[in-house]
Design an enzyme around this catalytic site. Structure first.
Site, PDB file in Angstrom:
ATOM      1  N   LYS A   1       0.862  -1.182   0.000  1.00 50.41           N
ATOM      2  CA  LYS A   1       0.000   0.000   0.000  1.00 50.41           C
ATOM      3  C   LYS A   1       0.897   1.230   0.000  1.00 50.41           C
ATOM      4  CE  LYS A   1      -4.463   0.910   0.116  1.00 50.41           C
ATOM      5  NZ  LYS A   1      -5.547   0.087  -0.448  1.00 50.41           N
TER       6      LYS A   1
ATOM      7  N   ASP B   1      -6.722   4.409  -4.705  1.00 51.80           N
ATOM      8  CA  ASP B   1      -7.451   4.153  -3.458  1.00 51.80           C
ATOM      9  C   ASP B   1      -8.110   5.482  -3.091  1.00 51.80           C
ATOM     10  OD1 ASP B   1      -7.901   2.113  -1.194  1.00 51.80           O
ATOM     11  OD2 ASP B   1      -7.177   3.843  -0.074  1.00 51.80           O
TER      12      ASP B   1
HETATM   13  P1  NAD Z   1     -13.321   7.753  -2.595  1.00 54.74           P
HETATM   14  O1  NAD Z   1     -12.325   8.771  -2.201  1.00 54.74           O
HETATM   15  O2  NAD Z   1     -13.730   7.648  -4.019  1.00 54.74           O
HETATM   16  O3  NAD Z   1     -14.677   7.939  -1.749  1.00 54.74           O
HETATM   17  C1  NAD Z   1     -14.706   7.999  -0.358  1.00 54.74           C
HETATM   18  C2  NAD Z   1     -16.114   8.405   0.080  1.00 54.74           C
HETATM   19  O4  NAD Z   1     -16.178   8.380   1.507  1.00 54.74           O
HETATM   20  C3  NAD Z   1     -16.518   9.813  -0.346  1.00 54.74           C
HETATM   21  O5  NAD Z   1     -17.903   9.844  -0.613  1.00 54.74           O
HETATM   22  C4  NAD Z   1     -16.200  10.642   0.908  1.00 54.74           C
HETATM   23  O6  NAD Z   1     -16.974  11.841   0.957  1.00 54.74           O
HETATM   24  C5  NAD Z   1     -16.613   9.659   1.983  1.00 54.74           C
HETATM   25  N1  NAD Z   1     -15.970   9.904   3.263  1.00 54.74           N
HETATM   26  C6  NAD Z   1     -14.700  10.296   3.518  1.00 54.74           C
HETATM   27  N2  NAD Z   1     -14.512  10.447   4.836  1.00 54.74           N
HETATM   28  C7  NAD Z   1     -15.678  10.113   5.432  1.00 54.74           C
HETATM   29  C8  NAD Z   1     -16.132  10.081   6.769  1.00 54.74           C
HETATM   30  N3  NAD Z   1     -15.327  10.451   7.771  1.00 54.74           N
HETATM   31  N4  NAD Z   1     -17.414   9.675   7.023  1.00 54.74           N
HETATM   32  C9  NAD Z   1     -18.222   9.336   6.005  1.00 54.74           C
HETATM   33  N5  NAD Z   1     -17.871   9.371   4.717  1.00 54.74           N
HETATM   34  C10 NAD Z   1     -16.613   9.763   4.434  1.00 54.74           C
HETATM   35  O7  NAD Z   1     -12.749   6.367  -2.038  1.00 54.74           O
HETATM   36  P2  NAD Z   1     -13.104   4.902  -2.547  1.00 54.74           P
HETATM   37  O8  NAD Z   1     -12.121   4.520  -3.583  1.00 54.74           O
HETATM   38  O9  NAD Z   1     -14.553   4.800  -2.788  1.00 54.74           O
HETATM   39  O10 NAD Z   1     -12.723   4.052  -1.248  1.00 54.74           O
HETATM   40  C11 NAD Z   1     -13.641   3.899  -0.165  1.00 54.74           C
HETATM   41  C12 NAD Z   1     -13.160   2.769   0.724  1.00 54.74           C
HETATM   42  O11 NAD Z   1     -13.067   1.563  -0.049  1.00 54.74           O
HETATM   43  C13 NAD Z   1     -11.785   2.962   1.340  1.00 54.74           C
HETATM   44  O12 NAD Z   1     -11.772   2.374   2.621  1.00 54.74           O
HETATM   45  C14 NAD Z   1     -10.861   2.190   0.403  1.00 54.74           C
HETATM   46  O13 NAD Z   1      -9.678   1.776   1.026  1.00 54.74           O
HETATM   47  C15 NAD Z   1     -11.772   1.013   0.065  1.00 54.74           C
HETATM   48  N6  NAD Z   1     -11.416   0.333  -1.192  1.00 54.74           N
HETATM   49  C16 NAD Z   1     -11.394   1.010  -2.371  1.00 54.74           C
HETATM   50  C17 NAD Z   1     -11.092   0.308  -3.540  1.00 54.74           C
HETATM   51  C18 NAD Z   1     -11.127   0.982  -4.886  1.00 54.74           C
HETATM   52  O14 NAD Z   1     -10.992   0.270  -5.900  1.00 54.74           O
HETATM   53  N7  NAD Z   1     -11.347   2.271  -4.982  1.00 54.74           N
HETATM   54  C19 NAD Z   1     -10.771  -1.055  -3.489  1.00 54.74           C
HETATM   55  C20 NAD Z   1     -10.817  -1.710  -2.251  1.00 54.74           C
HETATM   56  C21 NAD Z   1     -11.144  -1.000  -1.099  1.00 54.74           C
END
Ligand code: NAD
Length: 441
Positions: free
Chosen positions: A133, A173
Site C-alpha cells: 500500500k 485508493d
Molecule cells: P473515494 O475517495 O472515491 O470515496 C470515499 C467516500 O467516503 C466519499 O464519498 C467521501 O466523501 C466519503 N468519506 C470520507 N470520509 C468520510 C467520513 N469520515 N465519514 C463518512 N464518509 C466519508 O474512495 P473509494 O475509492 O470509494 O474508497 C472507499 C473505501 O473503499 C476505502 O476504505 C478504500 O480503502 C476502500 N477500497 C477502495 C477500492 C477501490 O478500488 N477504490 C478497493 C478496495 C477498497
C-alpha cells in the site's frame, strides 16, 4: 511483576512498534491503531492455525517500508512538504500490489495496516500478488489539479526504486483515481520507457481495463448477493444503507439498485440522505456532482453519518473509511447483514459485539476484493498487450468473487467460525504455504 521486568517489557514493546510488529493479541479495543487492528485478526488466525512462531514473526510485519519527503510547490509559489510511504508487506505469492491513498490520516501505521490487508485479500481472492500500500499525507480536496499532478510525479519518482511491473504495482485508493494513475505511469515511463503495467486503474485509453472503475462496487454487490442467498435474505427489495458515495459507495449503490434492491440511504463526508421508500441513485449522484454533496438532495431526510449506521435495514455497507463501527455504536447497528466495502470499517472490539449479537459481517478482505481482481486482469492484459471486452472482465470477476465467497462460507460453516475468521484462515494458510515453499525462513 518487578519494576525491572516491566521496564524490559515496555522496551520490547517500543522496539516491536518501531519495527512495525505488533504483539500477540491483547484485549480488542477501539483505541487500537489501524495496524494493531489489522494484525489482531492475523494473530487470532495464527492461533487457530497453530502457525509456528517463525511464520508469525515473518507474517506479522512488513517486508519493506519506504518513507519519503515529498516537497510540493503550490500554485501560489509557496512550498509544502508532505510525507509519503510505500509499504510492501509480503511478496510470497507474487509481485506486491496495492493502492495509493491521498488522505491526511495516511501515516505509516495506516499504510502498514492496509498493506497487510492487501496480502490477505490477494491470497483470499487467489490472484498471484503479494500485498502493498502507498499513501501521501495530504488533503487532496485542498489541492488544485496542477498541484496534484506535481505531487504525484514527485512521489512516483521517489518510490520508483521499489516499484516495477514484476515487483510492485500501485493502483488507486481513497483520494486518487484513474487520472492519478495516468500521471504515475507517465512519470515512471519517462525513466523506464512505455510501461503501462506499472499501475492499474488507469484510464481505458491508456491501457486501463474496461470495468475497472466499477469493479470494487460490483464485487461488493456480487458477494453480498451470494451471502444474502445463503442467509435467506431476498436481495430483490432488500433495504440497503451505504456510507460513502465515492468510487466504491456510488457503484455499490448503483449496482444494488440495478439488481432490484432498495437503496434507502447514502452519505459522503459531510452527511447523508435517507428515504425509506428508496432513493434514485443516479439522481442523487447528479445532485452531488452539481451541489458538492448528497445531503441537500430534496427527496429524502438529511441524516448524519453516525445516525446512518443505526438505520434499520437488511444490508448495511460501510464504504468510506476505517473505524466507523466501534464499541460506541456497534450495539445500535440494526441490520441483518453488514458488508465491509471500506477497509477496516469495524474495530476489533466492535466486531466482537456484532458477533455476540449474531450480526453476520462480510469482511473487507472478501467484500472489496473485486477491485484488485480486475486490477489483476488489467495487469494481465498489459503484459500480454491484448485487451478484453467488459463482458469478459465481468464474467471472470464473477467467477473469482463467487468462488472466494463460497470458500469463506463453507470454511466458516465447517469450523463454526465467523466469516472474517474463515477468510483470514484461508488467506493466512495460503500465504504461509507459499512462503514455506519458497524457503523464506
Ligand atoms: P473515494 O475517495 O472515491 O470515496 C470515499 C467516500 O467516503 C466519499 O464519498 C467521501 O466523501 C466519503 N468519506 C470520507 N470520509 C468520510 C467520513 N469520515 N465519514 C463518512 N464518509 C466519508 O474512495 P473509494 O475509492 O470509494 O474508497 C472507499 C473505501 O473503499 C476505502 O476504505 C478504500 O480503502 C476502500 N477500497 C477502495 C477500492 C477501490 O478500488 N477504490 C478497493 C478496495 C477498497
Amino acid at each position: 511483576m518487578a519494576g525491572d521486568e516491566r521496564q524490559e517489557d515496555k522496551a520490547k514493546d517500543q522496539q516491536a512498534d518501531a519495527e512495525g510488529r505488533t504483539q500477540p493479541p491483547r484485549e480488542p479495543t477501539d483505541s487500537m491503531t489501524p495496524f494493531e487492528a489489522a494484525t489482531y485478526f492475523f494473530h487470532n488466525s495464527a492461533e487457530r492455525l497453530r502457525l509456528e512462531d517463525h511464520w508469525r514473526e515473518v507474517l506479522a510485519s512488513s517486508y519493506r517500508e519506504l518513507g519519503v519527503q515529498v516537497p510540493l510547490r503550490m500554485d501560489d509559489g509557496s512550498m509544502t512538504v508532505c510525507r509519503g510511504y510505500r509499504v510492501q508487506h509480503n511478496g510470497a505469492r507474487g509481485p506486491y500490489k496495492g493502492g495509493i491513498r491521498y488522505h491526511p490520516s495516511a501515516d505509516l501505521d495506516e499504510v502498514r495496516a492496509l498493506a497487510a490487508l492487501m496480502t490477505w485479500k490477494n491470497a483470499l481472492i487467489d490472484v498471484p500478488f503479494g500485498g502493498a500500500k502507498g499513501g501521501v499525507q495530504c488533503d487532496p480536496r485542498r489541492l488544485s489539479k496542477t498541484e496534484l499532478e506535481r505531487l504525484t510525479r514527485r512521489f512516483t519518482a521517489m518510490i520508483s526504486y521499489v516499484i516495477g511491473v514484476n515487483r510492485d504495482i500501485p493502483a488507486p485508493d481513497m483520494g486518487t483515481n484513474a487520472q492519478t494513475m495516468a500521471w504515475m505511469m507517465d512519470a515512471y515511463g519517462q525513466k523506464h520507457g512505455y510501461t503501462p503495467g506499472i499501475v492499474t486503474g488507469k484510464p481505458v485509453e491508456l491501457g486501463g481495463s474496461p470495468g475497472r472503475e466499477e469493479a470494487t462496487g460490483r464485487g461488493v454487490i456480487m458477494c453480498t448477493q451470494e451471502i444474502a442467498k445463503k442467509l435467506d435474505i431476498p436481495f430483490e427489495g432488500a433495504s440497503v444503507v451505504i456510507q460513502g458515495f465515492g468510487n466504491v459507495g456510488y457503484w455499490a449503490a448503483a449496482l444494488a439498485a440495478e439488481a432490484g434492491a432498495k437503496v434507502c440511504a447514502v452519505s459522503d463526508v459531510v452527511g447523508g440522505i435517507y428515504n425509506a421508500n428508496g432513493l434514485d441513485v443516479d439522481a442523487v449522484f447528479k445532485h452531488s456532482q452539481s451541489e458538492g454533496g448528497v445531503q441537500s438532495y430534496p427527496e429524502g431526510d438529511a441524516v448524519s453519518n453516525e445516525d446512518l449506521l443505526g438505520i434499520e435495514c437488511d444490508i448495511l455497507i460501510p464504504a468510506a473509511i476505517q473505524g466507523v463501527i466501534h464499541t460506541g455504536n456497534a450495539g445500535d447497528v440494526k441490520t441483518r447483514l453488514l458488508v465491509e466495502a471500506a477497509n477496516g470499517p469495524t474495530t476489533p472490539a466492535a466486531d466482537e459485539i456484532l458477533c455476540e449479537r449474531g450480526v453476520p459481517v462480510v469482511p473487507d478482505i472478501l467484500a472489496n476484493a473485486g477491485g484488485v481482481t480486475v486490477s489483476y486482469f488489467e495487469w494481465v492484459q498489459n503484459t500480454q498487450r491484448f485487451s478484453w471486452d467488459v463482458a469478459q472482465v465481468n464474467d471472470e470477476l464473477a467467477k473469482k468473487m463467487t468462488a472466494a465467497t463460497e470458500q469463506v462460507f463453507e470454511r466458516s460453516r465447517r469450523d463454526d467460525t465467523m466469516l472474517r475468521d474463515a477468510a483470514f484462515d484461508i488467506a493466512v494458510e495460503r500465504v504461509a504455504h507459499a512462503a514455506e515453499l519458497r524457503g523464506y525462513v
